[in-house]
Write an enzyme that holds these catalytic residues in place. Structure first.
Site, short mmCIF file in Angstrom:
data_model
loop_
_atom_site.label_atom_id
_atom_site.label_comp_id
_atom_site.label_asym_id
_atom_site.label_seq_id
_atom_site.Cartn_x
_atom_site.Cartn_y
_atom_site.Cartn_z
N ASP A 75 44.11 42.78 47.88
CA ASP A 75 43.93 41.56 47.09
C ASP A 75 44.82 41.61 45.84
O ASP A 75 45.68 42.48 45.73
CB ASP A 75 42.45 41.43 46.70
N TYR A 224 32.83 45.68 42.96
CA TYR A 224 32.57 47.08 42.63
C TYR A 224 31.44 47.12 41.60
O TYR A 224 31.44 46.34 40.66
CB TYR A 224 33.78 47.75 41.96
C1 LIG Z 1 26.52 44.86 42.49
O1 LIG Z 1 25.21 44.74 41.97
C2 LIG Z 1 24.70 43.41 41.97
C3 LIG Z 1 23.32 43.45 41.34
O2 LIG Z 1 23.37 43.96 40.06
C4 LIG Z 1 24.65 42.86 43.38
O3 LIG Z 1 24.22 41.52 43.35
C5 LIG Z 1 26.05 42.95 44.02
O4 LIG Z 1 26.00 42.57 45.35
C6 LIG Z 1 26.58 44.37 43.92
N1 LIG Z 1 27.97 44.39 44.40
C7 LIG Z 1 28.44 45.23 45.31
C8 LIG Z 1 29.88 45.12 45.66
O5 LIG Z 1 27.78 46.08 45.85
#
Ligand SMILES: *[C@@H]1O[C@H](CO)[C@@H](O)[C@H](O)[C@H]1NC(C)=O
Length: 450
Positions: A75, A224
């Protein structure tokens, strides 16, 4: 006599079947991959000429110039945390294995690859307690398939401040700049001093205003999440200690160490094993070498493996996890910790990636390499031909060969398909190549045959 002859014949036979890898060429190619990831105004000595200037309007809230740096992966977001980890690990290789880079004819390009990141970090550090940690909106960027040269979407910039801190981000960037200041110390002493000054300030920022950057730069959560910042404080302090020899950083380490969690991996989120082996190297303290030995013994003896022998830590980017762990164990080997067995294992792991598994996982190198990496710019034909989601969906190979890129890699059963849509196994990323590239320099330095 007969037995000796037989053994000789067998050895010669084996030698003629054993596949040999040209680690120096792969190292040079890895540097081409970093060129292909460059954002901003490209220099006249750019070798990857299918890439052109891009994202020339990347700016901070007050119009600060934020051009430059690296696109993260397939990306075009500039994710500062991953970029900083990349720069720290590239620095480590360049610093400790200058001879390997030099023997491979890659020293100058290696330093340029590092400087492309550090020049950008200096721009992004807009004041003592203000640092831009991301340019580009994760969602909008990922909804675009095309060339970076053609992007028209907004590219917002996100920063950490005293009231919205990011100790992980600031400490990792401090680590990168401190390590880079050592790389450039004898090459350009004034640049080196500038890097160190930013490193000291950013570490102080990280340590004074505590918080997780993904709570401040929430846009990063698309893509991330940082799990914690204590490991980056220890790791950053270790690099600051190496660059300054100032004991105050050892005090920070002593204070923070008990709060650090242990992880299997060494990657953009997890720095503990890196800090351990670096501190073993710097202090000679046996508690750190014991931790390092335990870490490597555990990875090598107890960690899950694929049927063909890849140390398997994560479905997402399995190869870089193995390479990153092997980087740690090769640093341990240099300290006299299980030297022969760790080196043998590291060679086994890297050779798996280069072809021993039955195929190459390095774009543009070896037998049956990936030709459909999940990577926008190389999937586009030269302008002015259209490039959009059609290019994503086609089964044709990427029109440009993204030389040197290590793809994510196989699943737990050595299963892998060279398809563009599979970003878990077939994306590429700046952080994937960093430790891998350092290992190649070590192998060249060790004289491993090509
Ligand atoms: C990161 O954390 C948030 C909740 O705080 C969540 O909604 C999100 O999906 C997470 N992102 C990844 C890439 O795991």
């Amino acid at each position: 006599m007969q037995r000796i002859e037989l053994a000789t014949v067998l050895l010669l036979g084996l030698a003629s079947f054993a596949v040999c890898y040209d680690y120096a060429t792969v190292l040079q190619n890895s540097l081409l991959f970093y060129e292909a990831q460059r954002s901003g105004k490209l220099p006249s000595d750019q070798k990857v000429t299918w890439r052109k200037d891009s994202a020339l309007n990347d700016k901070g809230d007050n119009g600060e110039d934020l051009t430059g740096g690296y696109y993260d992966a397939g990306d075009f977001v500039k994710f500062g945390f991953q970029m900083a980890f990349t720069a720290t690990v590239l620095s480590w290789g360049l610093l400790d294995h200058e001879a390997g880079y030099s023997n491979a004819g890659a020293l100058e390009d290696g330093r340029k690859a590092l400087k492309w990141a550090t020049d950008y970090f200096i721009k992004a550090h807009t004041s003592e307690f203000e640092f831009y940690g991301q340019v580009g909106d994760g969602i909008a960027d990922h909804n675009y398939w095309g060339r970076p040269e053609d992007m028209t979407m907004d590219r917002p910039a996100f920063k950490i401040t005293e009231s919205a801190p990011g100790s992980d981000l600031a400490a990792e960037t401090a680590a990168a700049l401190a390590a880079a200041s050592l790389v450039f110390k004898t090459v350009d002493s004034s640049y080196s001093a500038t890097l160190l000054q930013h490193a000291i300030q950013l570490f102080n920022f990280a340590n004074t205003y505590r918080g997780k950057f993904s709570d401040s730069i929430v846009n990063v959560r698309c893509c991330y999440n940082s799990s914690n910042y204590n490991d980056e404080l220890v790791w950053g302090a270790a690099w600051l200690y190496r660059a300054t020899e100032d004991n105050q950083y050892l005090n920070v380490i002593e204070q923070e160490y008990p709060t650090v969690q242990y992880w299997i991996g060494f990657d953009w989120d997890q720095k503990t094993s890196g800090a351990d082996v670096l501190l073993a190297q710097l202090t000679g303290d046996s508690s750190y070498s014991t931790k390092t030995k335990n870490y490597c013994d555990n990875i090598i003896n107890n960690q899950q493996r694929t049927p063909k022998g890849l140390i398997f830590i994560s479905e997402w980017g399995s190869l870089r996890e193995s390479a990153n762990a092997m980087f740690i164990c090769l640093k341990a080997a240099e300290l006299g910790i299980s030297t022969d067995s760790y080196r043998t294992e590291a060679k086994t792991q890297i050779d798996y990636m280069l072809g021993d598994s039955g195929r190459s996982y390095i774009v543009g190198y070896g037998t049956n390499p990936p030709t459909h990496p999940h990577h926008r710019s190389s999937s586009c034909p030269d302008a002015p031909a259209t490039c959009d989601w059609t290019q994503y969906s086609t089964t044709d190979p990427n029109p440009h060969v993204l030389f040197g890129a290590l793809v994510g890699g196989p699943g737990a059963n050595d299963d892998y398909e060279d398809v563009r849509s599979d970003y878990q196994h077939n994306e590429v990323a700046c952080d994937y190549n960093a430790a891998f590239q350092g290992i190649l320099a070590m192998f060249v330095e060790l004289g491993y045959s090509s």
